[in-house]
Write a protein that holds these residues in place. Structure first.
Motif, PDB file in Angstrom:
ATOM      1  N   ARG A  83       0.834  -1.200   0.000  1.00 37.91           N
ATOM      2  CA  ARG A  83       0.000   0.000   0.000  1.00 37.91           C
ATOM      3  C   ARG A  83       0.873   1.255   0.000  1.00 37.91           C
ATOM      4  O   ARG A  83       1.920   1.300   0.650  1.00 37.91           O
ATOM      5  CB  ARG A  83      -0.931   0.028   1.202  1.00 37.91           C
ATOM      6  CG  ARG A  83      -1.901   1.204   1.140  1.00 37.91           C
ATOM      7  CD  ARG A  83      -3.020   1.103   2.132  1.00 37.91           C
ATOM      8  NE  ARG A  83      -3.997   2.167   1.892  1.00 37.91           N
ATOM      9  CZ  ARG A  83      -5.110   2.349   2.598  1.00 37.91           C
ATOM     10  NH1 ARG A  83      -5.400   1.502   3.585  1.00 37.91           N
ATOM     11  NH2 ARG A  83      -5.938   3.331   2.329  1.00 37.91           N
TER      12      ARG A  83
ATOM     13  N   GLU B 289       0.424   4.796 -12.733  1.00 36.41           N
ATOM     14  CA  GLU B 289      -0.797   4.024 -12.951  1.00 36.41           C
ATOM     15  C   GLU B 289      -1.008   3.782 -14.445  1.00 36.41           C
ATOM     16  O   GLU B 289      -1.365   2.671 -14.863  1.00 36.41           O
ATOM     17  CB  GLU B 289      -2.008   4.755 -12.377  1.00 36.41           C
ATOM     18  CG  GLU B 289      -3.306   3.977 -12.544  1.00 36.41           C
ATOM     19  CD  GLU B 289      -4.538   4.789 -12.197  1.00 36.41           C
ATOM     20  OE1 GLU B 289      -5.542   4.179 -11.788  1.00 36.41           O
ATOM     21  OE2 GLU B 289      -4.500   6.030 -12.353  1.00 36.41           O
TER      22      GLU B 289
ATOM     23  N   ARG C 198       0.986   1.041 -15.576  1.00 30.99           N
ATOM     24  CA  ARG C 198       0.582  -0.220 -14.944  1.00 30.99           C
ATOM     25  C   ARG C 198       1.514  -0.666 -13.824  1.00 30.99           C
ATOM     26  O   ARG C 198       1.618  -1.847 -13.517  1.00 30.99           O
ATOM     27  CB  ARG C 198       0.429  -1.335 -15.997  1.00 30.99           C
ATOM     28  CG  ARG C 198      -0.622  -0.990 -17.054  1.00 30.99           C
ATOM     29  CD  ARG C 198      -0.703  -2.001 -18.170  1.00 30.99           C
ATOM     30  NE  ARG C 198      -1.157  -3.317 -17.720  1.00 30.99           N
ATOM     31  CZ  ARG C 198      -1.386  -4.341 -18.542  1.00 30.99           C
ATOM     32  NH1 ARG C 198      -1.227  -4.196 -19.843  1.00 30.99           N
ATOM     33  NH2 ARG C 198      -1.784  -5.506 -18.072  1.00 30.99           N
TER      34      ARG C 198
ATOM     35  N   ILE D 244       1.149   1.009 -10.798  1.00 29.18           N
ATOM     36  CA  ILE D 244       0.373   1.415  -9.630  1.00 29.18           C
ATOM     37  C   ILE D 244      -1.105   1.113  -9.900  1.00 29.18           C
ATOM     38  O   ILE D 244      -1.592   1.310 -11.014  1.00 29.18           O
ATOM     39  CB  ILE D 244       0.542   2.935  -9.367  1.00 29.18           C
ATOM     40  CG1 ILE D 244       1.974   3.284  -8.956  1.00 29.18           C
ATOM     41  CG2 ILE D 244      -0.447   3.413  -8.293  1.00 29.18           C
ATOM     42  CD1 ILE D 244       2.379   2.786  -7.594  1.00 29.18           C
ATOM     43  N   ASP D 245      -1.804   0.642  -8.865  1.00 26.46           N
ATOM     44  CA  ASP D 245      -3.258   0.473  -8.931  1.00 26.46           C
ATOM     45  C   ASP D 245      -3.895   1.456  -7.954  1.00 26.46           C
ATOM     46  O   ASP D 245      -3.561   1.456  -6.760  1.00 26.46           O
ATOM     47  CB  ASP D 245      -3.661  -0.955  -8.544  1.00 26.46           C
ATOM     48  CG  ASP D 245      -3.224  -1.977  -9.581  1.00 26.46           C
ATOM     49  OD1 ASP D 245      -3.281  -1.660 -10.791  1.00 26.46           O
ATOM     50  OD2 ASP D 245      -2.831  -3.088  -9.184  1.00 26.46           O
TER      51      ASP D 245
ATOM     52  N   TYR E  88      -7.405   2.588  -6.338  1.00 24.14           N
ATOM     53  CA  TYR E  88      -8.784   2.179  -6.139  1.00 24.14           C
ATOM     54  C   TYR E  88      -9.503   3.258  -5.323  1.00 24.14           C
ATOM     55  O   TYR E  88      -9.156   3.477  -4.151  1.00 24.14           O
ATOM     56  CB  TYR E  88      -8.859   0.855  -5.374  1.00 24.14           C
ATOM     57  CG  TYR E  88      -8.147  -0.296  -6.055  1.00 24.14           C
ATOM     58  CD1 TYR E  88      -8.719  -0.933  -7.149  1.00 24.14           C
ATOM     59  CD2 TYR E  88      -6.920  -0.752  -5.582  1.00 24.14           C
ATOM     60  CE1 TYR E  88      -8.074  -2.010  -7.760  1.00 24.14           C
ATOM     61  CE2 TYR E  88      -6.269  -1.817  -6.194  1.00 24.14           C
ATOM     62  CZ  TYR E  88      -6.851  -2.436  -7.278  1.00 24.14           C
ATOM     63  OH  TYR E  88      -6.205  -3.490  -7.880  1.00 24.14           O
TER      64      TYR E  88
ATOM     65  N   THR F 202      -4.237   3.164  -2.675  1.00 24.33           N
ATOM     66  CA  THR F 202      -3.293   3.057  -3.782  1.00 24.33           C
ATOM     67  C   THR F 202      -2.263   1.983  -3.452  1.00 24.33           C
ATOM     68  O   THR F 202      -1.729   1.947  -2.338  1.00 24.33           O
ATOM     69  CB  THR F 202      -2.585   4.414  -4.016  1.00 24.33           C
ATOM     70  OG1 THR F 202      -3.579   5.407  -4.307  1.00 24.33           O
ATOM     71  CG2 THR F 202      -1.608   4.340  -5.171  1.00 24.33           C
ATOM     72  N   TYR F 203      -1.991   1.130  -4.439  1.00 23.08           N
ATOM     73  CA  TYR F 203      -1.113  -0.010  -4.195  1.00 23.08           C
ATOM     74  C   TYR F 203      -0.125  -0.188  -5.348  1.00 23.08           C
ATOM     75  O   TYR F 203      -0.422   0.158  -6.497  1.00 23.08           O
ATOM     76  CB  TYR F 203      -1.930  -1.300  -4.060  1.00 23.08           C
ATOM     77  CG  TYR F 203      -2.892  -1.293  -2.895  1.00 23.08           C
ATOM     78  CD1 TYR F 203      -2.540  -1.856  -1.681  1.00 23.08           C
ATOM     79  CD2 TYR F 203      -4.162  -0.704  -3.020  1.00 23.08           C
ATOM     80  CE1 TYR F 203      -3.430  -1.852  -0.599  1.00 23.08           C
ATOM     81  CE2 TYR F 203      -5.042  -0.685  -1.954  1.00 23.08           C
ATOM     82  CZ  TYR F 203      -4.671  -1.255  -0.743  1.00 23.08           C
ATOM     83  OH  TYR F 203      -5.543  -1.233   0.324  1.00 23.08           O
TER      84      TYR F 203
ATOM     85  N   SER G  44       1.277  -2.253  -8.102  1.00 23.84           N
ATOM     86  CA  SER G  44       0.644  -3.314  -8.892  1.00 23.84           C
ATOM     87  C   SER G  44       1.379  -4.635  -8.699  1.00 23.84           C
ATOM     88  O   SER G  44       2.613  -4.674  -8.613  1.00 23.84           O
ATOM     89  CB  SER G  44       0.645  -2.956 -10.378  1.00 23.84           C
ATOM     90  OG  SER G  44      -0.117  -1.801 -10.616  1.00 23.84           O
ATOM     91  N   LYS G  45       0.601  -5.706  -8.661  1.00 25.89           N
ATOM     92  CA  LYS G  45       1.219  -7.023  -8.651  1.00 25.89           C
ATOM     93  C   LYS G  45       1.740  -7.333 -10.056  1.00 25.89           C
ATOM     94  O   LYS G  45       1.336  -6.707 -11.037  1.00 25.89           O
ATOM     95  CB  LYS G  45       0.218  -8.075  -8.188  1.00 25.89           C
ATOM     96  CG  LYS G  45      -0.160  -7.910  -6.718  1.00 25.89           C
ATOM     97  CD  LYS G  45      -0.936  -9.108  -6.192  1.00 25.89           C
ATOM     98  CE  LYS G  45      -1.203  -8.948  -4.703  1.00 25.89           C
ATOM     99  NZ  LYS G  45      -1.881 -10.153  -4.141  1.00 25.89           N
TER     100      LYS G  45
ATOM    101  N   ASP H 249       2.164  -8.939 -13.480  1.00 26.91           N
ATOM    102  CA  ASP H 249       1.357  -9.639 -14.479  1.00 26.91           C
ATOM    103  C   ASP H 249       2.309 -10.399 -15.395  1.00 26.91           C
ATOM    104  O   ASP H 249       2.991  -9.810 -16.229  1.00 26.91           O
ATOM    105  CB  ASP H 249       0.532  -8.624 -15.276  1.00 26.91           C
ATOM    106  CG  ASP H 249      -0.392  -9.273 -16.297  1.00 26.91           C
ATOM    107  OD1 ASP H 249      -0.171 -10.455 -16.643  1.00 26.91           O
ATOM    108  OD2 ASP H 249      -1.318  -8.600 -16.769  1.00 26.91           O
TER     109      ASP H 249
ATOM    110  N   VAL I 260      -0.194 -11.474 -10.068  1.00 26.70           N
ATOM    111  CA  VAL I 260      -1.626 -11.420 -10.346  1.00 26.70           C
ATOM    112  C   VAL I 260      -2.170 -12.835 -10.356  1.00 26.70           C
ATOM    113  O   VAL I 260      -1.573 -13.699 -11.000  1.00 26.70           O
ATOM    114  CB  VAL I 260      -1.890 -10.733 -11.709  1.00 26.70           C
ATOM    115  CG1 VAL I 260      -3.373 -10.837 -12.052  1.00 26.70           C
ATOM    116  CG2 VAL I 260      -1.435  -9.296 -11.678  1.00 26.70           C
TER     117      VAL I 260
END
Length: 219
Positions: A28, A53, A56, A58-59, A61, A66-67, A69-70, A72, A219
């Protein structure tokens, strides 16, 4: 001008921390903590996070936070494949010309060897990138490298985990020595074999091991 530099630095530093797992996948992000750490207002922090973001990393929500990103794996494989196609063509051209590349890469190889001895994964990967950029430059294609390197940060996150596996650093270093030697001596068949393994754009046993060791990162 000072404000512009601040925005670039905030973005660049956060991105580097993400790609070298200093900020872990799924972690986080608290804007106020970053603002305090960087000594800037929240505005450049928000602008940097928004840019990340879009890339890709940062995610964000709404109402949730804000997190980081895992990872992919399908995206990583696409990046690795894109690099393989470009790099393979450029290196093969250098190989057919038996281009003298020692002068361009010898200092990078020395620094890679030092990082290997110190088990410094970050320094090794940074010198690895400089090694490849130097070969792109030998072929007159350094702008291509600079274009793809921004997206390759996704690939770097997996590369960090891969380099932590037993004997991975040593194997990677030997591959780089062979790449330079094959180019200079025109050994195209051997170079192709090395490059196919070096880029690892297919799912391999090592990739499966990485995901098993770090399931929360993906992911």
């Amino acid at each position: 001008m000072t404000g512009a530099r601040t925005k670039i630095n905030v973005y660049g530093i956060i991105k580097e921390k993400i790609q070298f797992l200093e900020m872990e996948p799924g972690e986080r992000i608290i804007e106020s903590e970053l603002s305090e750490a960087f000594g800037v207002s929240r505005t450049p922090i928000r602008e940097a996070l928004k840019r990340l973001e879009e890339e890709r990393f940062i995610d964000i929500y709404p109402q949730r936070g804000t997190y980081v990103s895992k990872i992919d794996f399908s995206l990583v494989k696409e990046m690795a494949y894109m690099r393989h196609v470009l790099e393979n063509d450029i290196f093969m051209s250098l190989c057919r010309a038996k281009k003298n590349v020692t002068h361009a890469v010898e200092d990078k190889l020395l620094m890679m060897e030092l990082a290997l001895k110190n088990k410094d994964y970050k320094a090794y990967i940074q010198q690895d990138a400089r090694f490849h950029r130097s070969l792109f430059a030998c072929g007159g294609h350094e702008q291509i490298w600079d274009t793809i390197s921004g997206f390759m940060a996704h690939y770097t996150r997996v590369l960090v985990l891969d380099m932590m596996l037993p004997d991975s650093l040593e194997s990677s270093y030997k591959s780089h020595l062979k790449i330079a030697d094959c180019i200079e001596n025109g050994r195209a068949d051997e170079l192709k074999e090395i490059m196919d393994v070096h880029h690892d754009y297919y799912m391999t046993e090592a990739d499966e091991k990485i995901q098993a060791l770090h399931p929360g990162y993906f992911v």
